[in-house]
Design a protein around this motif. Structure first.
Motif, PDB file in Angstrom:
ATOM      1  N   GLU A 110       0.732  -1.250   0.307  1.00 26.49           N
ATOM      2  CA  GLU A 110      -0.074  -0.054   0.415  1.00 26.49           C
ATOM      3  C   GLU A 110       0.395   0.830  -0.143  1.00 26.49           C
ATOM      4  N   ARG A 111       1.768   1.441   0.088  1.00 25.71           N
ATOM      5  CA  ARG A 111       3.062   2.189   0.664  1.00 25.71           C
ATOM      6  C   ARG A 111       3.633   2.650  -1.140  1.00 25.71           C
ATOM      7  N   GLY A 112       4.182   4.150  -1.019  1.00 29.31           N
ATOM      8  CA  GLY A 112       5.561   4.127  -2.110  1.00 29.31           C
ATOM      9  C   GLY A 112       4.319   4.389  -3.319  1.00 29.31           C
ATOM     10  N   ASP A 113       5.267   4.685  -4.443  1.00 28.16           N
ATOM     11  CA  ASP A 113       4.619   4.837  -5.453  1.00 28.16           C
ATOM     12  C   ASP A 113       4.497   2.945  -6.898  1.00 28.16           C
ATOM     13  N   PRO A 114       3.672   2.858  -7.339  1.00 23.59           N
ATOM     14  CA  PRO A 114       3.196   2.211  -8.319  1.00 23.59           C
ATOM     15  C   PRO A 114       4.668   1.080  -8.414  1.00 23.59           C
ATOM     16  N   GLY A 115       5.991   1.609  -8.523  1.00 25.30           N
ATOM     17  CA  GLY A 115       6.932   0.774  -8.653  1.00 25.30           C
ATOM     18  C   GLY A 115       7.244  -0.352  -7.307  1.00 25.30           C
ATOM     19  N   PHE A 141      12.858  -2.180 -15.865  1.00 28.08           N
ATOM     20  CA  PHE A 141      14.141  -1.775 -17.275  1.00 28.08           C
ATOM     21  C   PHE A 141      13.323  -0.358 -17.285  1.00 28.08           C
ATOM     22  N   ALA A 142      12.362  -0.332 -16.870  1.00 25.88           N
ATOM     23  CA  ALA A 142      11.595   1.261 -17.561  1.00 25.88           C
ATOM     24  C   ALA A 142      10.916   2.092 -16.031  1.00 25.88           C
ATOM     25  N   PRO A 143      11.578   2.296 -15.048  1.00 25.72           N
ATOM     26  CA  PRO A 143      11.122   2.623 -13.557  1.00 25.72           C
ATOM     27  C   PRO A 143      10.536   4.194 -14.172  1.00 25.72           C
ATOM     28  N   GLY A 144       9.009   4.417 -13.390  1.00 26.57           N
ATOM     29  CA  GLY A 144       8.371   5.625 -13.798  1.00 26.57           C
ATOM     30  C   GLY A 144       6.693   5.154 -14.380  1.00 26.57           C
ATOM     31  N   THR A 145       7.081   3.645 -14.600  1.00 27.14           N
ATOM     32  CA  THR A 145       5.887   3.634 -16.137  1.00 27.14           C
ATOM     33  C   THR A 145       4.851   2.670 -15.686  1.00 27.14           C
ATOM     34  N   ALA A 146       4.929   2.324 -14.870  1.00 22.85           N
ATOM     35  CA  ALA A 146       3.992   1.608 -13.913  1.00 22.85           C
ATOM     36  C   ALA A 146       2.560   2.488 -13.412  1.00 22.85           C
ATOM     37  N   THR A 147       1.832   1.978 -13.513  1.00 21.82           N
ATOM     38  CA  THR A 147       0.389   2.650 -12.777  1.00 21.82           C
ATOM     39  C   THR A 147      -0.003   2.215 -11.965  1.00 21.82           C
ATOM     40  N   ALA A 148      -1.024   3.334 -10.827  1.00 22.43           N
ATOM     41  CA  ALA A 148      -1.654   2.978 -10.099  1.00 22.43           C
ATOM     42  C   ALA A 148      -2.381   1.644 -10.556  1.00 22.43           C
ATOM     43  N   GLU A 149      -3.259   1.766 -11.163  1.00 20.50           N
ATOM     44  CA  GLU A 149      -3.921   0.193 -11.521  1.00 20.50           C
ATOM     45  C   GLU A 149      -3.594  -0.979 -11.571  1.00 20.50           C
ATOM     46  N   GLN A 150      -1.368  -1.022 -12.070  1.00 20.69           N
ATOM     47  CA  GLN A 150      -1.155  -2.117 -12.042  1.00 20.69           C
ATOM     48  C   GLN A 150      -1.080  -3.081 -10.814  1.00 20.69           C
ATOM     49  N   ALA A 151      -0.100  -1.616  -9.991  1.00 22.48           N
ATOM     50  CA  ALA A 151      -0.187  -1.322  -8.305  1.00 22.48           C
ATOM     51  C   ALA A 151      -0.894  -2.422  -7.825  1.00 22.48           C
ATOM     52  N   THR A 152      -2.579  -2.059  -8.391  1.00 19.55           N
ATOM     53  CA  THR A 152      -3.268  -2.640  -7.663  1.00 19.55           C
ATOM     54  C   THR A 152      -3.142  -4.338  -7.857  1.00 19.55           C
ATOM     55  N   ARG A 153      -3.624  -4.358  -8.917  1.00 20.85           N
ATOM     56  CA  ARG A 153      -4.023  -5.453  -9.737  1.00 20.85           C
ATOM     57  C   ARG A 153      -2.346  -6.746  -9.060  1.00 20.85           C
ATOM     58  N   ALA A 154      -1.903  -6.608  -8.888  1.00 20.26           N
ATOM     59  CA  ALA A 154      -0.243  -6.549  -8.525  1.00 20.26           C
ATOM     60  C   ALA A 154      -0.505  -6.829  -6.563  1.00 20.26           C
ATOM     61  N   ALA A 155      -0.971  -5.719  -6.149  1.00 18.18           N
ATOM     62  CA  ALA A 155      -0.730  -6.469  -4.753  1.00 18.18           C
ATOM     63  C   ALA A 155      -2.672  -7.677  -4.953  1.00 18.18           C
ATOM     64  N   ARG A 158      -2.379 -14.773 -14.321  1.00 17.47           N
ATOM     65  CA  ARG A 158      -1.870 -13.175 -13.150  1.00 17.47           C
ATOM     66  C   ARG A 158      -0.143 -13.160 -12.494  1.00 17.47           C
ATOM     67  N   LEU A 159       0.437 -14.494 -12.635  1.00 20.60           N
ATOM     68  CA  LEU A 159       1.432 -14.701 -11.676  1.00 20.60           C
ATOM     69  C   LEU A 159       2.670 -14.210 -12.953  1.00 20.60           C
ATOM     70  N   GLU A 160       2.193 -13.985 -14.248  1.00 20.32           N
ATOM     71  CA  GLU A 160       3.480 -14.040 -15.342  1.00 20.32           C
ATOM     72  C   GLU A 160       3.169 -12.915 -15.735  1.00 20.32           C
ATOM     73  N   GLU A 161       1.375 -12.138 -15.624  1.00 23.02           N
ATOM     74  CA  GLU A 161       1.286 -10.959 -14.949  1.00 23.02           C
ATOM     75  C   GLU A 161       2.155 -10.332 -14.219  1.00 23.02           C
ATOM     76  N   LEU A 162       2.668 -10.680 -13.434  1.00 26.57           N
ATOM     77  CA  LEU A 162       2.944  -9.151 -12.465  1.00 26.57           C
ATOM     78  C   LEU A 162       4.158 -10.016 -12.459  1.00 26.57           C
ATOM     79  N   ALA A 163       5.269 -10.789 -13.352  1.00 29.89           N
ATOM     80  CA  ALA A 163       6.233 -11.241 -13.302  1.00 29.89           C
ATOM     81  C   ALA A 163       6.660 -10.132 -14.499  1.00 29.89           C
ATOM     82  N   GLY A 164       5.649  -9.629 -15.254  1.00 34.99           N
ATOM     83  CA  GLY A 164       6.406  -9.058 -16.442  1.00 34.99           C
ATOM     84  C   GLY A 164       5.833  -7.257 -15.725  1.00 34.99           C
ATOM     85  N   LEU A 165       5.234  -7.509 -14.439  1.00 37.74           N
ATOM     86  CA  LEU A 165       5.383  -5.829 -14.655  1.00 37.74           C
ATOM     87  C   LEU A 165       6.888  -5.776 -13.543  1.00 37.74           C
ATOM     88  N   LEU A 166       7.522  -6.716 -12.866  1.00 35.35           N
ATOM     89  CA  LEU A 166       8.364  -6.393 -12.198  1.00 35.35           C
ATOM     90  C   LEU A 166       9.557  -6.209 -12.695  1.00 35.35           C
TER      91      LEU A 166
END
Length: 771
Positions: free
Chosen positions: A632-637, A724-738, A711-719
């Motif tokens: 819940e804390r920090g930026d989406p990345g 490799f592209a810091p700052g490009t993740a969105t809050a929605e993606q972070a919510t799905r990852a959580a 969903r695990l494979e999607e989480l690995a892709g988000l990681l």
């Protein structure tokens, strides 16, 4: 004058190709200007640039063929244009004339020749025309720096040529013609001549004054060492993965069948049953001492720096050509040529494996560190990369080892340094091993024998070589996992004990190969080396024989009883101190009025229970706070990375840890198999009804929103995306990852026994596991 620049610069190049190419550029540029001197001035530059393009293309093709580089001319030219200057300033001396190291000198020489010829011939200003070659010559001296002897005779020749050019009469128009006063009236002619004489005298005064002022300064700098421009350019670096490859040993040990390399070795002139070219000291007890001598030791990295927490490479790599600098072998040493053809499979990073010590490399562009004799490929390793290395394998004279000394002083302080915080039992063990072994080789052999006889090598030992890890490895109770480890702990313990006894040591990571065939992850191991005066670095093998049963450490080492426990044993449970029961006197029970035994027992049991409950509750709250902070804390990345750590911690809690050498996609696949093996509980996807139910046949991932594997494979892709592209993740993606991490942890926990589910949330492991 431009050609002399090539002579000066050629002193740091291998062979005579570069001076010849620079001379060709000088002649070509001047000839174009001479041939086009009757043409309009605006036409000379395009003609000269066209000539430059043709000559450069021919020169790059010639240098690429001479260096054995493959690829089209367009690819070679593009790579040389992108990397010419940094590779020139980071290349190892002598520099091999390859396209990227000859492009800049050729273009600079051609442009200097064009500028000088145009100014001198077309404008008739010879002195000004000498300026471009002079600047080019000064630049060449600066690039060479202290890496060659002073260029005395080329500098004298340069000054002589410049003097001849200035002394020769000019035939061009303008004020430098034969008689600038021709055609003028006698009075005007006299005034002009007076003005010219005054100007000449003023110029002479300025020149003499500058010579008087600058002469002593220049003379005082004659003996100074020139500045090396290479110190301002950062050489190729290893990745963080390669900075400490020692930690990869444990991960490789857990996947022993993973193919990392394919190796074929040849020893020109040696019979088929030639002994192992890898130097193994007499009396070694580790692998290789009883293998019949048919294996070879392939070196990956040399770790010389240790700060009490981790061993690091700390090497300085310089871009190198095919031929690497050679060193004189040690007196009495046997040197054998070993040729290796290596094909990369699953090995990642930049470190390039090779038998020590490489002398020639083809098939890959490399950077080389002469101090450690190791290689890297700046572009990184890729599957299918094939290269050939010719190495000079050196075996020291065993008869000289027993009497050899070890060096000391500032030159070897780096490999003698011991950081503060060494556990006392480790210091006492080192002192005991050195007490009865005065000679350096005897001390090294005693450490080697002690480790081989008292400790067990296992594949599933956790990684770690900091002081606490080594203390637990050396003195920890066997029933708690002590006195057992991988080659990581054996090599690190040897190196630390050696430094404590005055031996310069380092740790090497590499592979034991049979000579021909695949090299798998199970072949990876680490070994220590000791530096002996006049003999160089000598490897030791402190690993035990596979069939030997280790003797208890207590048989040969007993810490003094007043010292604290020498290992990281689990902390004892905090409870009330036992109170001795009052002894009844001859006349009856204990003294009246005191608390009864039942009351004391009850109070003690109640206090212990309260402490246990409070401790479990504290652990539960800390674990939940950790999870909440991650998700819940920090930026989406940061939240995506926290969700990934929740998944990997859950795998460790379930007894299915992942190795450090796996990619994120491989970890996701491993996590999917782990939850499939745990049982069939249904876990809904975030906002969806379908459940994750392991199928009996092959699973297809990514076909339904509720498929937890997808969903695990999607989480690995988000990681990977956040890495490799810091700052490009969105809050929605972070919510799905959580949500994915939460559902996965619940699914994995549901597959545990009832007692495992109860203990899941209060286990303290995730609070102390390193990141």
């Amino acid at each position: 004058m431009v050609a002399l620049t090539g002579v000066v610069l050629g002193r740091v190049y291998a062979g005579g190709l570069l001076p010849r190419l620079v001379i060709g550029a000088a002649v070509g540029s001047v000839l174009v200007s001479v041939a086009a001197r009757r043409l309009p001035s605006w036409l000379v530059a395009p003609l000269s640039v066209a000539g430059l393009a043709g000559f450069t293309a021919w020169s790059l093709r010639l240098s690429a063929d001479a260096a054995g580089l493959s690829g089209s001319l367009a690819d070679v030219t593009a790579d040389a244009a992108r990397n010419g200057i940094p590779r020139l300033l980071t290349a190892m001396i002598p520099v091999e004339p390859t396209p990227d190291t000859v492009l800049v000198p050729l273009v600079a020489a051609w442009l200097a020749g064009l500028a000088g010829a145009e100014v001198a011939l077309r404008a008739g200003r010879v002195l000004l025309g000498c300026l471009p070659p002079a600047l080019l010559y000064a630049g060449a001296l600066y690039v060479v720096g202290p890496n060659a002897d002073p260029a005395i005779w080329p500098t004298v020749a340069f000054a002589a040529v410049a003097a001849v050019g200035l002394a020769a009469p000019s035939r061009g128009p303008g004020p430098s013609g034969p008689d600038p006063t021709a055609g003028l009236a006698p009075g005007v002619r006299a005034a002009v001549r007076v003005r010219l004489a005054a100007t000449t005298a003023a110029g002479l005064v300025v020149v003499v004054g500058l010579a008087a002022l600058l002469g002593p300064v220049v003379a005082g700098r004659v003996d100074d060492r020139p500045v090396d421009p290479r110190r301002y350019v950062e050489p190729p670096q290893v990745e963080s993965l390669d900075e400490n490859p020692l930690i990869r040993i444990s991960g490789w040990a857990l996947n022993p069948q993973q193919k990392l390399l394919d190796v074929t070795t040849r020893r020109p002139g040696a019979p088929a049953d030639a002994p192992d070219p890898v130097p193994t000291p007499a009396g070694s007890t580790g692998p290789g001492s009883g293998d019949g001598g048919r294996s070879v030791r392939i070196r990956l990295a040399v770790l010389s720096d240790y700060d009490g927490v981790t061993w690091r490479v700390g090497a300085t790599y310089r871009n190198a050509g095919r031929i690497l600098p050679a060193t004189e072998p040690a007196p009495g040493a046997t040197v054998e040529t070993v040729r290796q053809e290596i094909t990369v499979a699953d090995l990642s990073g930049r470190l390039l494996p090779a038998v020590a010590t490489p002398r020639e490399v083809s098939g890959a562009r490399v950077a080389y560190d002469p101090q450690t004799g190791t290689l890297i490929r700046p572009e990184g390793l890729t599957p299918g990369l094939r290269y050939t290395v010719t190495s000079a394998a050196e075996r020291p004279d065993d008869n000289l080892l027993g009497m050899a000394d070890v060096p000391a002083g500032d030159e070897v302080a780096r490999v003698l340094r011991v950081a503060d915080g060494v556990p006392d039992p480790v210091r006492r063990l080192a002192a005991q091993l050195a007490e009865d072994n005065g000679a350096p080789y005897a001390r090294a052999a005693a450490i080697e024998q002690f480790l081989a006889e008292h400790y067990r090598m296992v594949a599933d030992a956790p990684s770690g070589h900091a002081y606490p890890n080594l203390g637990f490895f050396l003195f920890g109770p066997r029933n708690a996992g002590g006195q057992r480890g991988t080659s990581e702990q054996f090599a690190a313990a040897f190196a630390l004990l050696g430094r404590l006894t005055g031996l310069p040591t380092r740790v090497v990571v590499g592979f034991r190969a049979s000579g021909d065939g695949p090299v798998r992850a199970g072949d990876a191991y680490a070994w220590p080396e000791v530096l002996f005066s006049g003999l160089g670095w000598v490897p030791f093998d402190p690993l035990p024989r596979p069939d030997d049963e280790p003797r208890p450490v207590e048989e040969d080492f007993r810490p003094t009883p007043e010292d604290p426990p020498p290992s990281e044993v689990p902390e004892p449970t905090v409870g009330p101190t036992a109170t001795p029961e009052p002894v009844a006197g001859p006349g009856g029970p204990a003294e009246a009025g005191g608390p009864s035994t039942a009351l004391l027992v009850g109070v003690g049991a109640g206090g212990t229970l309260l402490l246990v409950v409070a401790g479990l509750l504290t652990l539960l709250l800390m674990r939940r706070a950790r999870t909440r902070a991650r998700l819940e804390r920090g930026d989406p990345g940061q939240r995506i990375a926290g969700a990934w750590r929740e998944v990997t911690d859950a795998l460790r809690l379930a007894g299915r840890p992942v190795g450090g050498d796996l990619s994120a996609s491989e970890v996701a696949a491993h996590a999917g198999r782990a939850v499939a093996d745990a049982g069939p509980p249904s876990i809904p996807a975030a906002g969806a009804a379908p459940a994750f139910v392991p199928a009996a046949g092959p699973r297809k991932t990514g076909t339904a929103p509720g498929d937890l594997g997808a969903r695990l494979e999607e989480l690995a892709g988000l990681l990977n995306r956040t890495a490799f592209a810091p700052g490009t993740a969105t809050a929605e993606q972070a919510t799905r990852a959580a949500a994915t991490a939460t559902d996965y942890v619940a699914a994995l926990r549901a597959g545990r026994p009832w007692w495992g589910r109860l203990l899941w949330s209060v286990r303290p492991g995730p609070l102390r596991w390193p990141r």
